[in-house]
Design a protein around this motif. Structure first.
Motif: not given
Length: 451
Positions: A181-210
């Protein structure tokens, strides 16, 4: 009348309950900073430590020195400050970090070529920035949540991603956790506590603060040795988005335990930093938001590791606070396989950076100086890593794609009546035109669309 009185009473109770302590605390804060006769400084809540002056003098950025860049190794892999050895890193750990960077570099070359051959649809390399991802992750706790952008392959490699994990996602086969369901290089891993990468720029920054605010509340209930912090990665181009500013402000005002790591690689796709901002990089913005900030040489993996380790310690002090790290580097390759960087920068500039300075070569020189690495080990490591990656590459390419029903599943806990109806209609169309729709490459084929 009775109902109205009850409503009034309940409303009054709600207001009293919610406002009692904030009003008292606000009054206390105001009294503690209120203006006193003869004071030499402003006591307004917005700038309580600003002294009065009779000089009409504007603060000019051009009169301020640029923030220094912390480093341990110079470009030749030699320790700059001979009185200080890198702390808390064994030779074996160094070699593993080096191999992780080397593995990412080798995989980047293979997969870039694979995209050019039409075998995958898209790819982004980390050339020149491997040290930022690997160096910083090595200083974090494995349970610390991470929000990455799309040039942090080294994070996944360091935390345990195998060549097969990478290839399954890149090929979007049935073993891809994202089910294609994602583009290539948009990895993610519950096991390694890494949230799935998303394409829209900077969306992960406020998510990280929350997320960091949630972690802050969890930390308050957990033992000190289980405290966690959030780490968020982004490029300097993402720092031009409004999400960046909102995220830093909320993290600062709510004292969220989050480490913001900005990869300043010189270019936001085709826009050089000189056209992106006029201030002192991204680091100066952290200071403006009241955040402890440092600038580090992103091509020095040891410096990145040491800075991140200290940032994590500070991040968890006194209940938590944000830290901003600006890691200076250079994007050696194109922005992605959809980009031709030589359309906006000189090839000689890129070649100069390749030759002059990159994190892999710098660490290798230092390890050779220590006597723990040599040309023979280099050749062996490259051969083994390349063989592992190519084997995973060939296997992933053979695997079937995720089942067709995955187009419908995963949104609701159970399929809705509308979704079931859509699946039936899709199945009917494929059965009617079998020559037009070959579904043999999908796991379960047409049977996966049965309700």
């Amino acid at each position: 009348m009775i109902r109205s009185m009850n409503l009034l009473k309940s409303s009054t109770f709600a207001v009293t309950r919610c406002s009692r302590y904030p009003i008292r605390n606000a009054t206390k804060r105001w009294n503690s900073v209120s203006q006193r006769p003869g004071s030499d400084r402003v006591r307004f809540p917005g700038a309580i430590e600003s002294k009065f002056t009779t000089n009409l003098d504007f603060t000019r950025p051009s009169n301020k020195k640029a923030m220094p860049t912390y480093r341990i190794l110079d470009q030749d892999g030699v320790i700059v400050d001979k009185s200080r050895e890198p702390s808390d890193v064994s030779d074996d750990h160094l070699i593993n970090m080096y191999k992780d960077m080397l593995s990412v570099s080798i995989m980047d070359v293979i997969m870039f070529d694979a995209q050019r051959q039409g075998r995958i649809s898209f790819y982004m390399v980390s050339a020149g920035e491997e040290g930022i991802a690997v160096g910083s992750t090595s200083a974090l706790d494995p349970s610390d949540p991470i929000f990455a952008q799309y040039r942090e392959t080294g994070i996944f490699k360091y935390r345990g991603f195998t060549p097969a994990d990478f290839m399954n996602q890149l090929y979007a086969n049935k073993h891809d956790p994202g089910l294609g369901r994602n583009m290539p290089v948009h990895y993610g891993s519950t096991k390694y506590h890494i949230h799935t990468i998303s394409s829209p720029l900077a969306t992960q920054i406020p998510q990280a603060s929350g997320a960091a605010y949630a972690v802050k509340m969890q930390n308050a209930m957990n033992p000190k040795d289980t405290q966690r912090c959030v780490t968020c990665y982004f490029g300097e181009g993402a720092a031009s988005e409004g999400d960046f500013h909102a995220a830093l402000n909320i993290a600062a005002t709510r004292k969220c335990p989050v480490i913001f790591i900005c990869r300043n690689n010189g270019y936001a796709i085709s826009t050089p930093t000189l056209e992106q901002y006029r201030g002192d990089g991204i680091a100066s913005r952290g200071v403006g938001y009241g955040i402890d900030t440092i600038r580090v040489d992103g091509n020095d993996v040891l410096a990145v590791r040491e800075v991140t380790k200290e940032a994590r310690r500070m991040c968890l002090e006194d209940g938590g606070k944000p830290i901003l790290i600006e890691a200076m580097s250079y994007r050696v390759s194109h922005h992605s396989t959809s980009d031709d960087s030589f359309a906006y920068r000189a090839k000689v500039e890129v070649e100069d950076w390749k030759r002059r300075d990159n994190p892999i070569t710098r660490l290798r020189k230092w390890m050779e100086g220590k006597g723990i690495w040599d040309e023979e080990k280099e050749k062996e490591a490259r051969a083994v890593l390349k063989e592992e990656i190519l084997a995973a590459f060939k296997q992933a390419e053979k695997e079937k794609r995720p089942a067709l029903r995955n187009m419908m599943e995963g949104v609701y806990e159970e399929l809705t009546e509308e979704q079931k109806e859509q699946m039936e209609k899709l199945r009917g169309i494929i059965e009617k035109y079998p020559d037009e729709y070959d579904v043999s490459e999908y796991e379960g084929g047409l049977d996966s669309l049965k309700n």
